[in-house]
Design a protein around this motif. Sequence first.
Motif, mmCIF file in Angstrom:
data_model
loop_
_atom_site.group_PDB
_atom_site.id
_atom_site.type_symbol
_atom_site.label_atom_id
_atom_site.label_comp_id
_atom_site.label_asym_id
_atom_site.label_seq_id
_atom_site.Cartn_x
_atom_site.Cartn_y
_atom_site.Cartn_z
ATOM 1 N N GLY A 117 51.844 98.941 94.708
ATOM 2 C CA GLY A 117 52.022 98.600 96.132
ATOM 3 C C GLY A 117 53.187 98.648 96.754
ATOM 4 N N GLY A 162 52.121 90.597 93.808
ATOM 5 C CA GLY A 162 51.708 90.155 94.852
ATOM 6 C C GLY A 162 50.521 88.945 94.594
ATOM 7 N N CYS A 167 53.399 88.931 98.797
ATOM 8 C CA CYS A 167 54.168 90.171 99.000
ATOM 9 C C CYS A 167 55.628 90.126 98.790
ATOM 10 N N GLU A 170 56.400 91.376 95.713
ATOM 11 C CA GLU A 170 56.275 93.032 95.485
ATOM 12 C C GLU A 170 57.054 93.798 96.308
ATOM 13 N N THR A 171 57.046 93.775 97.491
ATOM 14 C CA THR A 171 57.929 94.546 98.315
ATOM 15 C C THR A 171 59.181 94.006 98.234
ATOM 16 N N VAL A 208 53.455 86.959 102.600
ATOM 17 C CA VAL A 208 52.149 86.556 102.073
ATOM 18 C C VAL A 208 51.376 88.008 101.585
ATOM 19 N N CYS A 209 50.546 88.221 100.471
ATOM 20 C CA CYS A 209 49.842 89.181 100.387
ATOM 21 C C CYS A 209 48.347 88.976 100.711
ATOM 22 N N ASP A 210 48.025 89.946 101.719
ATOM 23 C CA ASP A 210 46.710 89.684 102.573
ATOM 24 C C ASP A 210 45.874 90.948 102.930
ATOM 25 N N PRO A 211 46.004 91.957 101.854
ATOM 26 C CA PRO A 211 45.405 93.068 102.158
ATOM 27 C C PRO A 211 43.991 93.275 102.622
ATOM 28 N N VAL A 216 44.927 98.237 99.007
ATOM 29 C CA VAL A 216 46.421 98.472 99.109
ATOM 30 C C VAL A 216 46.773 99.340 100.330
ATOM 31 N N PRO A 219 48.301 95.640 105.076
ATOM 32 C CA PRO A 219 49.588 96.044 105.718
ATOM 33 C C PRO A 219 50.444 96.631 104.967
ATOM 34 N N CYS A 220 50.037 96.874 103.631
ATOM 35 C CA CYS A 220 51.016 97.506 102.480
ATOM 36 C C CYS A 220 51.884 98.629 102.915
ATOM 37 N N ARG A 223 54.503 97.823 105.532
ATOM 38 C CA ARG A 223 55.693 96.937 104.707
ATOM 39 C C ARG A 223 56.532 97.684 103.938
ATOM 40 N N GLU A 268 46.746 88.328 97.399
ATOM 41 C CA GLU A 268 45.975 89.475 97.047
ATOM 42 C C GLU A 268 44.294 89.002 96.968
HETATM 43 S S1 SF4 Z 1 50.228 92.766 100.880
HETATM 44 FE FE1 SF4 Z 1 50.040 95.002 99.898
HETATM 45 S S2 SF4 Z 1 51.992 95.434 99.365
HETATM 46 FE FE2 SF4 Z 1 51.922 93.347 99.695
HETATM 47 S S3 SF4 Z 1 51.652 92.575 97.681
HETATM 48 FE FE3 SF4 Z 1 49.705 92.442 98.760
HETATM 49 S S4 SF4 Z 1 48.684 94.436 98.046
HETATM 50 FE FE4 SF4 Z 1 51.091 94.531 97.364
#
Ligand code: SF4
Length: 301
Positions: A117, A162, A167, A170-171, A208-211, A216, A219-220, A223, A268
């Motif tokens: 991600g 995530g 997020c 992760e990011t 936050v992680c909100d795909p 993915v 907004p991955c 971001r 997620e």
């Molecule tokens: S929003 Fe996307 S990039 Fe960020 S943690 Fe969640 S899945 Fe990964």
Amino acid sequence: MAFLFESFEDWKKYSIERNLTLSEVVLEYEREQKNRTNVEIMEGLSKAWAVMKDAVRTGLEEDMTSRSGMINNGAKKVYNHKQTVLSKEFQNLIARALAAKEVNSCMGRVVAAPTAGASGIMPGVLFTLQEIHSIEDSRILEAMLVSAGIALIMEQRASISGAVGGCQAETGTAAAMASGAIIFCLDGNVDQIFNAVAITVQCMLGLVCDPVAGLVEIPCVVRNASAAAIANSSAQIALANVSSVIPVDEVIEAMGEIGASMETRYKETALGGLAATPTGQRIAKRVLVHDIEILPDEGSK
Ligand code: SF4
């Protein structure tokens, strides 16, 4: 005995006591914990760096349309756009981070650094840094060792996933890895590297992680671009010896605490944030119908 990556303070202490650079401590860890030789480790890093550069090129040259349609050659559009916001270098940085991440969203080959991600951040940042400063590949590989050390500690003290920490984990971790790598490549000292990590994470806390549709993609992808920008802004601040005030270990603790208290819908599950918006819900329904329609055909092949 190899150093165990549990805190930045200990990493610095260990490197001073043994007169090792930060990257040499990670190399020792990899040798002893993974039972690999220096040559094997550096070959692995070299392959990873080649895959990262390939992902940038692929994302800028090939068709990047995801199955859901949400990703549609955004990196190329940014790269080729005539008007720049700051400079061509900044435009390239953003386009390259987008490009490598789009490759992941379109099921291409990337390096999970630290996760798929967040796979556009390190390539976008390092590719652009190397181009601007003519940095040798060997220096980039050493910087990747430093990045690995940063990720090891963040995984121990907070999270890099995530699904566990949002997020920011992760990011945020990828941006911290990239920011530390920038300082290392530009010959900054240990305190500047750790300051860059701390400042980067301060800027990413709470994300936050909100795909959307659980994919993915949105907004991955964007971001990854913003995290690449934050990695650079934090490195610029840290290089000038501006302090993060809160020490890096405490910043990572804060990230862990925020991640632990984050509601499940922001981890997620695609139940909150952008995924829960009316448009996000409509896209999720469309993607699901599309998958159901495709499955019987695929099954009959
Ligand atoms: S929003 Fe996307 S990039 Fe960020 S943690 Fe969640 S899945 Fe990964």
